[in-house]
Write a protein that holds these residues in place. Structure first.
Motif, PDB file in Angstrom:
ATOM      1  N   LEU A   5      -0.169  -6.756   4.524  1.00  0.00           N
ATOM      2  CA  LEU A   5      -1.463  -7.426   4.617  1.00  0.00           C
ATOM      3  C   LEU A   5      -1.584  -8.095   5.976  1.00  0.00           C
ATOM      4  O   LEU A   5      -0.664  -8.762   6.443  1.00  0.00           O
ATOM      5  CB  LEU A   5      -1.617  -8.448   3.485  1.00  0.00           C
ATOM      6  N   ARG A   6      -2.739  -7.908   6.613  1.00  0.00           N
ATOM      7  CA  ARG A   6      -2.979  -8.367   7.977  1.00  0.00           C
ATOM      8  C   ARG A   6      -3.765  -9.673   7.944  1.00  0.00           C
ATOM      9  O   ARG A   6      -4.853  -9.747   7.368  1.00  0.00           O
ATOM     10  CB  ARG A   6      -3.742  -7.293   8.744  1.00  0.00           C
ATOM     11  N   ILE A   7      -3.206 -10.704   8.562  1.00  0.00           N
ATOM     12  CA  ILE A   7      -3.844 -12.024   8.617  1.00  0.00           C
ATOM     13  C   ILE A   7      -4.245 -12.287  10.056  1.00  0.00           C
ATOM     14  O   ILE A   7      -3.399 -12.544  10.913  1.00  0.00           O
ATOM     15  CB  ILE A   7      -2.892 -13.127   8.105  1.00  0.00           C
ATOM     16  N   GLY A   8      -5.522 -12.182  10.330  1.00  0.00           N
ATOM     17  CA  GLY A   8      -5.975 -12.327  11.711  1.00  0.00           C
ATOM     18  C   GLY A   8      -5.580 -11.122  12.537  1.00  0.00           C
ATOM     19  O   GLY A   8      -5.309 -10.026  12.018  1.00  0.00           O
ATOM     20  N   ASP A   9      -5.526 -11.300  13.858  1.00  0.00           N
ATOM     21  CA  ASP A   9      -5.261 -10.180  14.753  1.00  0.00           C
ATOM     22  C   ASP A   9      -3.780  -9.962  15.024  1.00  0.00           C
ATOM     23  O   ASP A   9      -3.387  -8.888  15.489  1.00  0.00           O
ATOM     24  CB  ASP A   9      -5.975 -10.404  16.087  1.00  0.00           C
ATOM     25  N   GLU A  10      -2.930 -10.955  14.733  1.00  0.00           N
ATOM     26  CA  GLU A  10      -1.547 -10.882  15.194  1.00  0.00           C
ATOM     27  C   GLU A  10      -0.498 -10.909  14.098  1.00  0.00           C
ATOM     28  O   GLU A  10       0.663 -10.596  14.348  1.00  0.00           O
ATOM     29  CB  GLU A  10      -1.266 -12.032  16.173  1.00  0.00           C
ATOM     30  N   ARG A  11      -0.862 -11.294  12.888  1.00  0.00           N
ATOM     31  CA  ARG A  11       0.143 -11.411  11.833  1.00  0.00           C
ATOM     32  C   ARG A  11      -0.031 -10.312  10.798  1.00  0.00           C
ATOM     33  O   ARG A  11      -1.097 -10.170  10.211  1.00  0.00           O
ATOM     34  CB  ARG A  11       0.048 -12.782  11.152  1.00  0.00           C
ATOM     35  N   GLU A  12       1.036  -9.552  10.588  1.00  0.00           N
ATOM     36  CA  GLU A  12       1.047  -8.521   9.561  1.00  0.00           C
ATOM     37  C   GLU A  12       2.238  -8.824   8.654  1.00  0.00           C
ATOM     38  O   GLU A  12       3.386  -8.841   9.100  1.00  0.00           O
ATOM     39  CB  GLU A  12       1.162  -7.126  10.164  1.00  0.00           C
ATOM     40  N   LEU A  13       1.973  -9.079   7.394  1.00  0.00           N
ATOM     41  CA  LEU A  13       2.983  -9.564   6.470  1.00  0.00           C
ATOM     42  C   LEU A  13       3.338  -8.483   5.464  1.00  0.00           C
ATOM     43  O   LEU A  13       2.482  -8.018   4.712  1.00  0.00           O
ATOM     44  CB  LEU A  13       2.455 -10.813   5.756  1.00  0.00           C
ATOM     45  N   GLU A  14       4.604  -8.052   5.483  1.00  0.00           N
ATOM     46  CA  GLU A  14       5.109  -7.129   4.464  1.00  0.00           C
ATOM     47  C   GLU A  14       5.496  -7.959   3.256  1.00  0.00           C
ATOM     48  O   GLU A  14       6.457  -8.726   3.304  1.00  0.00           O
ATOM     49  CB  GLU A  14       6.327  -6.369   4.995  1.00  0.00           C
ATOM     50  N   ILE A  15       4.760  -7.835   2.157  1.00  0.00           N
ATOM     51  CA  ILE A  15       4.958  -8.774   1.060  1.00  0.00           C
ATOM     52  C   ILE A  15       5.683  -8.197  -0.148  1.00  0.00           C
ATOM     53  O   ILE A  15       6.296  -8.947  -0.911  1.00  0.00           O
ATOM     54  CB  ILE A  15       3.620  -9.391   0.610  1.00  0.00           C
ATOM     55  N   MET A  16       5.622  -6.891  -0.379  1.00  0.00           N
ATOM     56  CA  MET A  16       6.228  -6.329  -1.578  1.00  0.00           C
ATOM     57  C   MET A  16       7.648  -5.852  -1.286  1.00  0.00           C
ATOM     58  O   MET A  16       7.928  -5.265  -0.249  1.00  0.00           O
ATOM     59  CB  MET A  16       5.404  -5.172  -2.132  1.00  0.00           C
ATOM     60  N   HIS A  17       8.523  -6.100  -2.229  1.00  0.00           N
ATOM     61  CA  HIS A  17       9.921  -5.715  -2.109  1.00  0.00           C
ATOM     62  C   HIS A  17      10.089  -4.204  -2.219  1.00  0.00           C
ATOM     63  O   HIS A  17       9.404  -3.548  -3.006  1.00  0.00           O
ATOM     64  CB  HIS A  17      10.715  -6.398  -3.224  1.00  0.00           C
ATOM     65  N   VAL A  18      11.001  -3.652  -1.434  1.00  0.00           N
ATOM     66  CA  VAL A  18      11.437  -2.260  -1.563  1.00  0.00           C
ATOM     67  C   VAL A  18      12.956  -2.283  -1.647  1.00  0.00           C
ATOM     68  O   VAL A  18      13.628  -2.769  -0.737  1.00  0.00           O
ATOM     69  CB  VAL A  18      10.979  -1.398  -0.369  1.00  0.00           C
ATOM     70  N   ALA A  19      13.505  -1.797  -2.743  1.00  0.00           N
ATOM     71  CA  ALA A  19      14.951  -1.860  -2.952  1.00  0.00           C
ATOM     72  C   ALA A  19      15.691  -1.094  -1.862  1.00  0.00           C
ATOM     73  O   ALA A  19      15.285   0.014  -1.494  1.00  0.00           O
ATOM     74  CB  ALA A  19      15.305  -1.296  -4.327  1.00  0.00           C
ATOM     75  N   PRO A  20      16.781  -1.653  -1.344  1.00  0.00           N
ATOM     76  CA  PRO A  20      17.485  -1.023  -0.217  1.00  0.00           C
ATOM     77  C   PRO A  20      18.156   0.290  -0.571  1.00  0.00           C
ATOM     78  O   PRO A  20      18.497   1.065   0.320  1.00  0.00           O
ATOM     79  CB  PRO A  20      18.517  -2.083   0.193  1.00  0.00           C
ATOM     80  N   TRP A  21      18.358   0.588  -1.876  1.00  0.00           N
ATOM     81  CA  TRP A  21      19.032   1.828  -2.244  1.00  0.00           C
ATOM     82  C   TRP A  21      18.080   3.003  -2.396  1.00  0.00           C
ATOM     83  O   TRP A  21      18.520   4.128  -2.610  1.00  0.00           O
ATOM     84  CB  TRP A  21      19.815   1.634  -3.534  1.00  0.00           C
ATOM     85  N   ALA A  22      16.775   2.776  -2.327  1.00  0.00           N
ATOM     86  CA  ALA A  22      15.814   3.868  -2.485  1.00  0.00           C
ATOM     87  C   ALA A  22      16.089   4.951  -1.446  1.00  0.00           C
ATOM     88  O   ALA A  22      16.134   4.674  -0.247  1.00  0.00           O
ATOM     89  CB  ALA A  22      14.392   3.342  -2.340  1.00  0.00           C
TER      90      ALA A  22
END
Length: 341
Positions: free
Chosen positions: A28-45
């Motif tokens: 999700l992009r907040i303003g022009d400079e911040r992009e936040l990866e918010i959902m978890h992705v398991a490292p073993w995928a």
């Protein structure tokens, strides 16, 4: 058909896979400079060994629905007043969480998926629609459940949020609630720092084995695996019943849902507290799961009548009309109002 589909809009991007209809990653992009990866992705995928895992675990990520919600084996050490029983099927968190969904339609702004349940299930089929909000860093989700016969089914949604590696850099914020209940048994094969089967008033002072435990600031500095149920949680005005403040991003993420249908919030704190594969002592995530269930035990155990969560028996489904619920995940800069605990 297996596969994945993407959402892309001015305020973010996301992927939805057919296995479990899991949403994630979600940026999700907040303003022009911040992009936040918010959902978890398991490292073993994607690891070779992951192919031997159950469907729900194989490519664990993000958010998905669980019906019927809960485990299929009761934990060891439940209090004597609890009664255990066999589940109706063997799929942890439900058939849909372990199998591939089919695509009804997909565009860059909306994905519509469906899945049919086995003939013996009271659920006939489910559909879910995930839509990007064209005007905001947010996604809206609709879940519909069609029934073969009337039944009461433990139900839950399973948003799982990303946690950074640095201790204490995410603040967990809850709306008003009726108390926080710890799991009635110690988790198998995991480190827990909480006293089992207790009620606490606040997330930052939970009843712990060695004194109060603060789970309002994550990750913890020491390994732990905890499961808590927040009873009768709600929002105030337009505030979310649950929010995360990512301190290093000056950003918040909120989860809104129908608290009349799913009155409680199950918090799964996975903080390096399991050593065996696939967890390997390094798994960090926070599940924030709206539920109508008693912990993840509704399919295998019954609480004593006096337990504060004994009436959490699940949602009522009927062939007369589909059961439907709607929920929303959104991000905003920290300068905006947040919830209060």
């Amino acid at each position: 058909m297996t596969g994945s589909w993407r959402l892309a809009w001015d305020h973010g991007s996301a992927e939805v896979q057919s296995l479990g209809a899991m949403l994630g990653p979600l940026s999700l992009r907040i303003g022009d400079e911040r992009e936040l990866e918010i959902m978890h992705v398991a490292p073993w995928a994607g690891m070779t060994r992951s192919s031997s895992l159950p469907g729900i675990m194989r490519r664990l990520r993000g958010e998905w629905p669980c019906l019927p919600f809960g485990c299929t084996e009761p934990p060891q050490g439940l209090p004597a007043a609890w009664r255990t029983h066999a589940p109706e099927d063997s799929w942890n968190h439900g058939y849909a969480a372990n199998h591939h969904w089919r695509c009804v339609s997909a565009t860059g702004q909306r994905i519509h998926l469906a899945i049919d349940y086995p003939p013996g299930s009271p659920i006939e089929h489910m559909e879910r629609e995930i839509t990007a909000d064209p005007h905001a860093p947010a996604v809206d989700v609709v879940l519909r459940v069609w029934a073969r016969r009337p039944a009461r089914v433990p139900a839950g949604l399973h948003p799982t949020f990303r946690l950074p590696p640095a201790a204490g850099r995410v603040r967990v914020v809850l709306g008003p609630h009726d108390g926080i209940h710890s799991y009635p048994a110690q988790p198998a094969g995991a480190v827990s720092r909480l006293l089992s089967d207790t009620r606490s008033a606040s997330l930052d002072r939970l009843a712990g084995i060695d004194g109060p435990v603060d789970l309002a600031h994550l990750p913890l500095g020491a390994p732990a695996e905890e499961l808590l149920q927040v009873r009768a949680v709600g929002g105030t005005g337009t505030d979310a019943p649950f929010a995360l403040h990512y301190l290093d991003y000056d950003a918040c993420v909120g989860l809104w849902w129908d608290t009349a249908q799913l009155p409680d919030l199950l918090l799964w704190v996975s903080n390096g507290g399991r050593i065996h594969f696939p967890w390997m002592s390094n798994h960090l995530a926070l599940g924030a799961e709206p539920v109508n269930s008693i912990f993840d035990l509704g399919r295998v155990a019954t609480a004593p009548a006096g337990h504060p969560l004994a009436d959490r028996l699940g949602i009522a489904i009927s062939p007369e009309a589909p059961w439907e619920t709607r929920y929303r995940i959104a991000a905003w800069p920290q300068t905006s109002p947040t919830t209060s605990e």
